[in-house]
Design a protein around this motif. Sequence first.
Motif: not given
Lengths: 272, 315
Positions: A201, A208-209, A224, A246, B142-143, B145-146, B149, B152-153, B157-158, B256-257, B260-261
């Motif tokens: 992870l 990613y960064l 990603m 995941v 689950v990361p 950043f995912w 995203v 956001i979707t 967006v939708q 931080i992540i 960035s996203v």
Amino acid sequence: MMWNRNLLIGASLVGFNVLVAMLSLVWTPYDPLEIEPALSLTRPSTAHLLGTDENGRDILSNLIVGSRATLITGVMAVVICMVVGVTVGIATSVSPRWIESPAIFGIDIVLALPTVLFAIVLAAVYGPSTITAIFAIGIALSASVAQVTRREVNVVLTSDYVTAARASGSSTRRVIRRHILPNIRASLFVQASGACAVAILAESTLSYLGLGTTPPAPSWGRMMASLQQFLLIDPIFPLWPGLAIVITVLGFNLLGDGLREVLDPTLRESKH
Amino acid sequence: MLWNMLRRFTLLLASLIASSALVFLLLRLLPGDLAQAKLGIYGTPEALAQLREEYGLDKSLAAQYLSWLSGAIRGDLGLSVLTGADITQELLAKATVTLPLIVIASLIAILIAIPLGMFAALRFRRWDGIATSTVSQLGIAVPTFWVGVILITVFAVQNQVFPSGGFPYDGWSDFPNAVRSLVLPATTLALAQGAVLTRFARSATIDVIQQDYFRTARATGLSRARALRIHGMRNAMVPVVSVLGMQISTLIVGAIIVESVFALPGVGQMLLQDVNVRDYTKVQGTVTATTALVFVVSFLVDSILGVIDPRARRR
């Protein structure tokens, strides 16, 4: 005992990953680096099962090759953190107090340092690379391994059989080899599996960064970041690398949980 | 009690000094020095010498560290090597985005995780309890950043409910938009943290349920939920609060992540940019200030633990 649900699912997911990584050495649907401008950002089709990225590269092939980098990072970070963590953990537990106290203090400090922040500092010094990421993650994780090892070793050290072994003249080295290591082995496996999940992870986050694996080597975290830009065209693009991460992380987490339940009988009945 | 606080405080001071020295040394291990990094190919020996004197690079490492440390204690983290800007000022400006993000995210995470964890514990053999625990297990894998995203979707967006990123130019003086732009980032961060917290709340509650005093409480006719509220809550909260303290460092990394996203102009974004352009004094200032925050928060959490758990005071 063999039918532990977590262990079974975890081992299958990890096994699947290892198989895919091995497969990538001999075969991928397409050359992962082959650029095909005409096929830029196509949706999933029979020719390209998961579609293509902005350069027309096959996403599935890139994911398959990316699994290699992911597993290697995980395994190498785990080797570093287990070797350093277990050595420090055992050494400090059997040391006299004037060595032990400052060592515990040092472990506490590294433990409180945020892993990724530490990796970012190293990336600033040595430039971003997989090796820097692995090293930073490994060292950062070793503190928590050392802490758990110390806890386990201290339990063993106060047991009657260690006192008996000492009384019958066993050296510290012999006590470590004959009594401590066999007794903490189960806990080490659980630690290693959990650490692997954290390391994977963390590596995907660094990539990613833009601070981890550098191009052209495919990496799920960087895929990603680049596919995310095409969210407006179709939200399906960034779905794939995320899903791959995941599945892998979940696999190692479940494997760790399953191992703990199987190896620690007190947990089997009550908590799961 | 007082003695214990004093001991913890000494430990806090020592960790602050040790960690700042570590960051300082790591950044000084660089090939070349700041003067070379700044002047690059224009570095004539005279210009280099002058710059080194200006930044105090001609002194010994220990002297450099001490002069930096004495500034840092007074809240002066020095100047950026590249732009000459005041680091403390920039950090404080960026913190107006990052700190609210972290605080809002922790509140959401606590509000979701503690009831959910207790629910999963009370029904740990039923399907809904197992489902809750499975979702939290999935959440850990689950990361961050995912999650961002996906949010956001769905929400930018939708359905255009919230902005997909950025922060109002006027900052907090444009209050409604500032809040709106923090909703998705804070939720992202909260979901990632909440998953971990849910699992701890669950196992802490299960521990309580299996205690003799809990069975006694049930035997007097209290329902499980009521017995938990009256007798179990305070006991179950001890491990949860201590995890919260440890979570602060993952929260900061998460921030931080997330920044960035969502392209939020916070401390994390600034740090990543400084790493890219190799602004070492700023990286040093930001990382030291952030680790200091982590240490101070865990010191405070430890102190709070002493209040809710009398046993912890004696340790």
